[in-house]
Scaffold this active site. Structure first.
Site, mmCIF file in Angstrom:
data_model
loop_
_atom_site.group_PDB
_atom_site.id
_atom_site.type_symbol
_atom_site.label_atom_id
_atom_site.label_comp_id
_atom_site.label_asym_id
_atom_site.label_seq_id
_atom_site.Cartn_x
_atom_site.Cartn_y
_atom_site.Cartn_z
ATOM 1 N N ASP A 171 -34.360 31.487 117.073
ATOM 2 C CA ASP A 171 -33.187 31.180 116.248
ATOM 3 C C ASP A 171 -32.686 29.741 116.448
ATOM 4 O O ASP A 171 -31.491 29.502 116.605
ATOM 5 C CB ASP A 171 -32.048 32.168 116.534
ATOM 6 C CG ASP A 171 -32.366 33.586 116.093
ATOM 7 O OD1 ASP A 171 -33.501 33.818 115.634
ATOM 8 O OD2 ASP A 171 -31.503 34.452 116.216
ATOM 9 N N ASP A 192 -38.191 33.499 114.362
ATOM 10 C CA ASP A 192 -37.174 33.359 113.299
ATOM 11 C C ASP A 192 -36.385 32.062 113.452
ATOM 12 O O ASP A 192 -35.157 32.040 113.312
ATOM 13 C CB ASP A 192 -36.199 34.547 113.340
ATOM 14 C CG ASP A 192 -36.895 35.888 113.182
ATOM 15 O OD1 ASP A 192 -37.939 35.937 112.512
ATOM 16 O OD2 ASP A 192 -36.397 36.885 113.738
#
Length: 344
Positions: A171, A192
């Site tokens: 992230d 991600d």
């Protein structure tokens, strides 16, 4: 107050090219953060000194590692590093870790720099989250280990991120909302590491996947949570997808559709246009992502149900696998207009 953003950014580019001594003489900054000889000795102090209003407030961040965890809440804040590699803003917080005053950080709260105002510009510096993700893979002391470097929040819009290194693992770059122009940046991470619901155009960026030692699955690049009513989400234009040494072939997905909170009004959207991809990109490109449906039942959103596309991918990881939907010339031109009437 109307701000000509193109003139602001071009003016900052010219100033940054002058070098440190001539920058001061040019008088192009309202505050200069340096260990010696600046107007402030911390970025927090320079942010606090910004007067109310909408006129751009320009801060030069000097060379050095500035260990500060900060939020920008003033419109039209401009942050320019003295040197891209050595002007480093750094913090080390991850979701699940205890935070001062009680409780624990969440994903959004873990960010080194959080932007909660429109008109933000960052240029010529490094923003990192230094949480030791690799060590956490071994001991699992922190569950999840989301650790954001830069977060663009709900009040962010018309953000310009240019010639910036964004470094993290899980992230790294949270583009929660608004519009963002991201140019000539390095964005490094593993899981991600470019995610959120913003409408964003990434131009000429290096997207570097980082090694997760001992893990078979090495990661996912993008996790868009685009509102269903928003036609276009993330657009990667003439970017390069690279990898750290040792990262295996076919071990990283281009992305997966994030349905944050199980919200059915979210349907991830992303497109890769004229991008070069190394062989670490999985042949199928995209994969599914789980979420909790009504009643808490586990469900999954398949990539074919989301809005994922490519156009003229090149390199060992590019190609025309049947699962990777392709755009035509006219469609690709429309995706490049993701920012609408805003021309940064």
């Amino acid at each position: 107050m109307s701000v000509d953003r193109r003139s602001v950014c071009s003016g900052l580019a010219a100033l940054a090219a002058l070098g440190p001594s001539r920058l001061e003489a040019a008088g192009g900054f309202d505050a200069m953060v340096r260990h010696r000889g600046g107007t402030h000795d911390s970025l927090a102090a320079a942010l606090a000194a910004a007067p109310p209003g909408d006129r751009p407030w320009r801060i030069l961040l000097g060379r050095g590692k500035w260990e500060e965890k900060l939020a920008v809440r003033r419109p039209n804040l401009v942050l320019v590093g003295e040197d891209r590699r050595t002007s480093v803003l750094s913090a080390s917080a991850a979701a699940g870790q205890a935070k001062p005053g009680g409780g624990s950080w969440g994903t959004y709260g873990s960010a080194t720099l959080t932007v909660e105002a429109p008109g933000f510009v960052a240029r010529n510096l490094t923003i990192e989250n230094g949480f030791d993700y690799v060590a956490n893979l071994r001991d699992r002391r922190v569950e999840g280990a989301q650790a954001v470097a830069l977060a663009l929040g709900d009040a962010a819009d018309r953000s310009v991120i240019e010639s910036v290194d964004l470094l993290g693992h899980q992230d790294t770059f949270y583009l929660r909302a608004g519009r963002a122009a991201v140019r000539d940046c390095l964005i490094a991470g593993s899981i991600d590491f470019i995610f959120g619901g913003a409408a964003a155009l990434f131009e000429r960026c290096e997207i570097r996947s980082r090694l997760r030692p001992g893990e078979t699955l090495q990661g996912y690049v993008a996790a868009p949570s685009t509102p269903r009513a928003q036609p276009i989400g993330f657009v990667f234009d003439h970017c390069r997808l690279t990898r750290e040494p040792g990262l295996p072939d076919g071990s990283v997905w281009l992305g997966r559709p994030w349905r944050a909170g199980g919200n059915p009004a979210l349907l991830g959207a992303a497109a890769w246009l004229d991008c070069w991809m190394d062989a670490h990109v999985a042949p199928e490109g995209w994969t599914w992502m789980g979420y909790k449906g009504p009643g808490g039942y586990p469900m999954r959103l398949e990539p074919g149900d989301a809005r994922f596309f490519e156009y003229r991918s090149r390199g060992p990881g590019g190609g025309r696998h049947a699962a990777r939907r392709q755009l035509g010339d006219a469609q690709a031109a429309r995706f490049r207009r993701v920012l609408g009437d805003w021309r940064p």
